[in-house]
Design a protein around this motif. Structure first.
Motif, PDB file in Angstrom:
ATOM      1  N   ARG A  75       0.805  -1.242  -0.172  1.00 50.13           N
ATOM      2  CA  ARG A  75       0.060  -0.020  -0.072  1.00 50.13           C
ATOM      3  C   ARG A  75       0.822   1.180   0.061  1.00 50.13           C
ATOM      4  NH1 ARG A  75      -3.307  -2.581   4.487  1.00 50.13           N
ATOM      5  NH2 ARG A  75      -4.551  -3.990   3.419  1.00 50.13           N
ATOM      6  N   ASP A  76       0.415   2.361  -0.644  1.00 43.81           N
ATOM      7  CA  ASP A  76       1.092   3.400  -0.696  1.00 43.81           C
ATOM      8  C   ASP A  76       0.194   4.569  -0.206  1.00 43.81           C
ATOM      9  OD1 ASP A  76      -0.669   3.885  -2.789  1.00 43.81           O
ATOM     10  OD2 ASP A  76       1.021   3.961  -4.626  1.00 43.81           O
ATOM     11  N   ARG A  77      -0.937   4.308   0.159  1.00 46.07           N
ATOM     12  CA  ARG A  77      -1.841   5.554   0.667  1.00 46.07           C
ATOM     13  C   ARG A  77      -1.434   5.880   2.050  1.00 46.07           C
ATOM     14  NH1 ARG A  77      -5.855   6.339   3.965  1.00 46.07           N
ATOM     15  NH2 ARG A  77      -7.726   7.439   3.506  1.00 46.07           N
ATOM     16  N   ARG A  78      -1.604   7.211   2.247  1.00 46.71           N
ATOM     17  CA  ARG A  78      -1.057   7.699   3.630  1.00 46.71           C
ATOM     18  C   ARG A  78      -2.294   8.486   4.037  1.00 46.71           C
ATOM     19  NH1 ARG A  78       2.020   4.467   3.180  1.00 46.71           N
ATOM     20  NH2 ARG A  78       4.274   4.668   2.909  1.00 46.71           N
ATOM     21  N   PRO A  79      -2.483   8.498   5.280  1.00 48.57           N
ATOM     22  CA  PRO A  79      -3.699   9.046   5.831  1.00 48.57           C
ATOM     23  C   PRO A  79      -3.824  10.701   5.442  1.00 48.57           C
ATOM     24  CG  PRO A  79      -2.343   8.613   7.879  1.00 48.57           C
ATOM     25  CD  PRO A  79      -1.671   8.048   6.414  1.00 48.57           C
ATOM     26  N   THR A  80      -4.981  11.305   5.360  1.00 47.93           N
ATOM     27  CA  THR A  80      -5.041  12.538   5.045  1.00 47.93           C
ATOM     28  C   THR A  80      -4.816  13.179   6.467  1.00 47.93           C
ATOM     29  OG1 THR A  80      -7.597  12.668   5.770  1.00 47.93           O
ATOM     30  CG2 THR A  80      -6.433  12.409   3.339  1.00 47.93           C
ATOM     31  N   LEU A  81      -4.636  14.566   6.611  1.00 51.56           N
ATOM     32  CA  LEU A  81      -4.276  15.220   7.907  1.00 51.56           C
ATOM     33  C   LEU A  81      -5.336  15.131   8.587  1.00 51.56           C
ATOM     34  CD1 LEU A  81      -2.464  18.741   6.549  1.00 51.56           C
ATOM     35  CD2 LEU A  81      -1.782  16.565   7.829  1.00 51.56           C
ATOM     36  N   ALA A  82      -6.767  15.063   8.082  1.00 48.64           N
ATOM     37  CA  ALA A  82      -8.033  15.050   9.003  1.00 48.64           C
ATOM     38  C   ALA A  82      -8.091  13.393   9.624  1.00 48.64           C
ATOM     39  CB  ALA A  82      -9.252  15.380   8.143  1.00 48.64           C
ATOM     40  N   GLU A  83      -7.623  12.596   8.952  1.00 48.36           N
ATOM     41  CA  GLU A  83      -7.508  11.210   9.311  1.00 48.36           C
ATOM     42  C   GLU A  83      -6.589  11.198  10.615  1.00 48.36           C
ATOM     43  OE1 GLU A  83      -8.962   8.754   5.519  1.00 48.36           O
ATOM     44  OE2 GLU A  83      -7.165   9.318   5.600  1.00 48.36           O
ATOM     45  N   GLU A 137      -5.097  13.478  12.216  1.00 45.02           N
ATOM     46  CA  GLU A 137      -5.975  14.315  13.667  1.00 45.02           C
ATOM     47  C   GLU A 137      -6.910  13.440  14.228  1.00 45.02           C
ATOM     48  OE1 GLU A 137      -7.475  18.215  13.009  1.00 45.02           O
ATOM     49  OE2 GLU A 137      -5.690  18.846  11.914  1.00 45.02           O
ATOM     50  N   LYS A 138      -7.619  12.592  13.615  1.00 43.27           N
ATOM     51  CA  LYS A 138      -8.781  11.983  14.126  1.00 43.27           C
ATOM     52  C   LYS A 138      -8.000  10.721  15.222  1.00 43.27           C
ATOM     53  CE  LYS A 138     -13.311  11.767  12.283  1.00 43.27           C
ATOM     54  NZ  LYS A 138     -14.056  11.209  11.064  1.00 43.27           N
ATOM     55  N   LEU A 139      -7.168   9.824  14.383  1.00 44.61           N
ATOM     56  CA  LEU A 139      -6.306   9.018  14.981  1.00 44.61           C
ATOM     57  C   LEU A 139      -5.335   9.431  16.187  1.00 44.61           C
ATOM     58  CD1 LEU A 139      -5.078   7.120  11.930  1.00 44.61           C
ATOM     59  CD2 LEU A 139      -6.521   6.040  13.434  1.00 44.61           C
ATOM     60  N   LEU A 140      -4.961  10.495  16.175  1.00 49.29           N
ATOM     61  CA  LEU A 140      -4.062  10.998  17.121  1.00 49.29           C
ATOM     62  C   LEU A 140      -4.718  11.511  18.487  1.00 49.29           C
ATOM     63  CD1 LEU A 140      -1.522  12.993  14.947  1.00 49.29           C
ATOM     64  CD2 LEU A 140      -1.229  10.685  16.268  1.00 49.29           C
ATOM     65  N   GLN A 141      -6.104  12.058  18.006  1.00 45.78           N
ATOM     66  CA  GLN A 141      -6.836  12.460  19.078  1.00 45.78           C
ATOM     67  C   GLN A 141      -7.576  11.203  19.792  1.00 45.78           C
ATOM     68  OE1 GLN A 141      -7.449  15.798  20.166  1.00 45.78           O
ATOM     69  NE2 GLN A 141      -8.259  14.569  21.857  1.00 45.78           N
ATOM     70  N   PHE A 142      -7.837  10.369  19.062  1.00 46.20           N
ATOM     71  CA  PHE A 142      -8.421   9.152  19.871  1.00 46.20           C
ATOM     72  C   PHE A 142      -7.709   8.433  20.674  1.00 46.20           C
ATOM     73  CE2 PHE A 142      -8.875   4.531  19.788  1.00 46.20           C
ATOM     74  CZ  PHE A 142      -9.894   4.367  20.158  1.00 46.20           C
ATOM     75  N   PRO A 161       1.361   3.916  23.733  1.00 46.99           N
ATOM     76  CA  PRO A 161       1.256   5.393  23.287  1.00 46.99           C
ATOM     77  C   PRO A 161       0.981   5.422  21.917  1.00 46.99           C
ATOM     78  CG  PRO A 161       3.389   5.163  24.322  1.00 46.99           C
ATOM     79  CD  PRO A 161       2.727   3.960  24.788  1.00 46.99           C
ATOM     80  N   MET A 162      -0.104   4.920  21.400  1.00 53.68           N
ATOM     81  CA  MET A 162      -0.114   4.867  20.028  1.00 53.68           C
ATOM     82  C   MET A 162       0.066   6.005  19.306  1.00 53.68           C
ATOM     83  SD  MET A 162      -0.231   1.532  19.169  1.00 53.68           S
ATOM     84  CE  MET A 162      -0.790   1.803  17.286  1.00 53.68           C
ATOM     85  N   ASP A 163      -0.507   6.972  20.016  1.00 58.38           N
ATOM     86  CA  ASP A 163      -0.246   8.378  19.366  1.00 58.38           C
ATOM     87  C   ASP A 163       1.216   8.593  18.793  1.00 58.38           C
ATOM     88  OD1 ASP A 163       0.148   8.422  22.046  1.00 58.38           O
ATOM     89  OD2 ASP A 163      -0.521  10.714  22.227  1.00 58.38           O
ATOM     90  N   LYS A 164       2.191   8.489  19.756  1.00 58.05           N
ATOM     91  CA  LYS A 164       3.683   8.656  19.602  1.00 58.05           C
ATOM     92  C   LYS A 164       3.914   7.548  18.487  1.00 58.05           C
ATOM     93  CE  LYS A 164       4.807  10.684  23.898  1.00 58.05           C
ATOM     94  NZ  LYS A 164       3.629  10.494  24.990  1.00 58.05           N
ATOM     95  N   ALA A 165       3.652   6.350  18.622  1.00 62.96           N
ATOM     96  CA  ALA A 165       4.054   5.384  17.758  1.00 62.96           C
ATOM     97  C   ALA A 165       3.751   5.642  16.181  1.00 62.96           C
ATOM     98  CB  ALA A 165       3.381   3.915  17.856  1.00 62.96           C
ATOM     99  N   ILE A 166       2.321   6.155  16.068  1.00 60.32           N
ATOM    100  CA  ILE A 166       1.936   6.674  14.699  1.00 60.32           C
ATOM    101  C   ILE A 166       2.902   7.534  14.287  1.00 60.32           C
ATOM    102  CG2 ILE A 166      -0.039   7.738  13.531  1.00 60.32           C
ATOM    103  CD1 ILE A 166      -1.961   6.533  15.578  1.00 60.32           C
TER     104      ILE A 166
END
Length: 118
Positions: A80-88, A90-95, A108-113
């Motif tokens: 796969r070469d698709r990357r998340p959009t900035l909105a996606e 943000e949602k992931l990091l917030q969650f 700490p998945m936000d840091k891992a991402i």
């Protein structure tokens, strides 16, 4: 495994709908998905006899995987070469940031991402 019932919240990108002779619509799983299922089953076949005493035939399973692969029923995932959009993103990091507050013992998945992306 290749077709049949899926839960309502199943990933629609992973399936396509096909009509069978009875007129019923079934979800057809992609070869990558079936391959993933077979991979998990292979782990069970590997330990079934020594761990639980179940006489599952690992050799027959391995031979079936070869045949399924040749028939195109299973395959490896495509790169796969698709990357998340900035909105996606943000949602992931917030969650995950909120989850860390609720359950501080979780990874700490936000840091891992962020580490994985950058």
């Amino acid at each position: 495994m290749k077709n049949g019932w899926l839960p309502e919240d199943a990933d629609e990108d992973d399936t396509e709908i096909e009509e069978v002779n009875s007129g019923k619509k079934v979800h057809v799983r992609q070869p990558q998905t079936v391959g993933n299922y077979m991979s998990h089953l292979g782990a069970v076949f590997a330990v079934a006899r020594p761990m639980w005493g179940y006489g599952l035939n690992k050799t027959a399973f391995d031979e079936a995987v070869v045949v399924l692969s040749r028939l195109g029923i299973i395959s490896r995932s495509r790169e796969r070469d698709r990357r998340p959009t900035l909105a996606e993103l943000e949602k992931l990091l917030q969650f995950f940031s909120d989850r860390n507050v609720r359950t501080p013992q979780s990874m700490p998945m936000d840091k891992a991402i962020l580490f994985a992306i950058f």
